[in-house]
Design an enzyme around this catalytic site. Structure first.
Site, PDB file in Angstrom:
ATOM      1  N   CYS A 110      -1.311  55.760   5.648  1.00  0.00           N
ATOM      2  CA  CYS A 110      -1.089  56.157   7.051  1.00  0.00           C
ATOM      3  C   CYS A 110       0.092  57.120   7.150  1.00  0.00           C
ATOM      4  O   CYS A 110       0.042  58.097   7.907  1.00  0.00           O
ATOM      5  CB  CYS A 110      -0.822  54.935   7.922  1.00  0.00           C
ATOM      6  N   CYS A 118       1.844  51.063   5.988  1.00  0.00           N
ATOM      7  CA  CYS A 118       0.778  51.651   5.183  1.00  0.00           C
ATOM      8  C   CYS A 118       1.176  53.017   4.623  1.00  0.00           C
ATOM      9  O   CYS A 118       1.383  53.959   5.387  1.00  0.00           O
ATOM     10  CB  CYS A 118      -0.463  51.776   6.065  1.00  0.00           C
TER      11      CYS A 118
END
Length: 133
Positions: free
Chosen positions: A58, A55
């Site tokens: 993230c 991600c």
């Protein structure tokens, strides 16, 4: 010799600074239900970071979360890292729909939640919400 002495003094100062910073740092740890529940029962400030290795959001959140956890203001906080792909039961129990979800708690009470946020100021606000009584 004089350069060596200065270099040794600098290294010593850097080491002491590192130790002092570590002493104030909040704790980052992998999510474990028993540790999370114990922190909740103790009334501790908690931030749950639901992340995935693939991600990009993230990845953008990670240095912000690490920096905040290292601040003296958050020395009592624990940041629990939940792997979105490997801990689906935890993700579901926390009511998260996506990776890049941050959830703050003061004890068992949820104080804030965000999804996909990469703004350092608003993530700090989320962290601070866990400090409120």
């Amino acid at each position: 010799m004089r350069a060596f002495t200065r270099m040794a003094a600098f290294a010593g100062t850097a080491f002491v600074t590192l130790i002092a910073a570590t002493a104030f740092a909040g704790e980052l740890k992998p999510f474990e239900t028993t540790a999370f529940e114990a922190a909740q029962q103790a009334g501790n400030p908690i931030v749950v970071d639901i992340w995935a290795s693939w991600c990009p959001t993230c990845a953008a959140q990670e240095p912000i979360v690490e920096k905040l956890a290292a601040l003296p203001d958050f020395s009592e906080a624990t940041v629990f890292k939940v792997d979105f792909d490997k801990q689906k039961d935890v993700v579901q129990a926390l009511g998260a729909q996506r990776q890049s979800t941050l959830i703050a708690f003061k004890g068992a009470s949820e104080t804030a939640r965000s999804v996909g946020d990469t703004d350092p100021a608003s993530i700090e606000t989320l962290f601070r919400s866990a400090l409120t009584n």
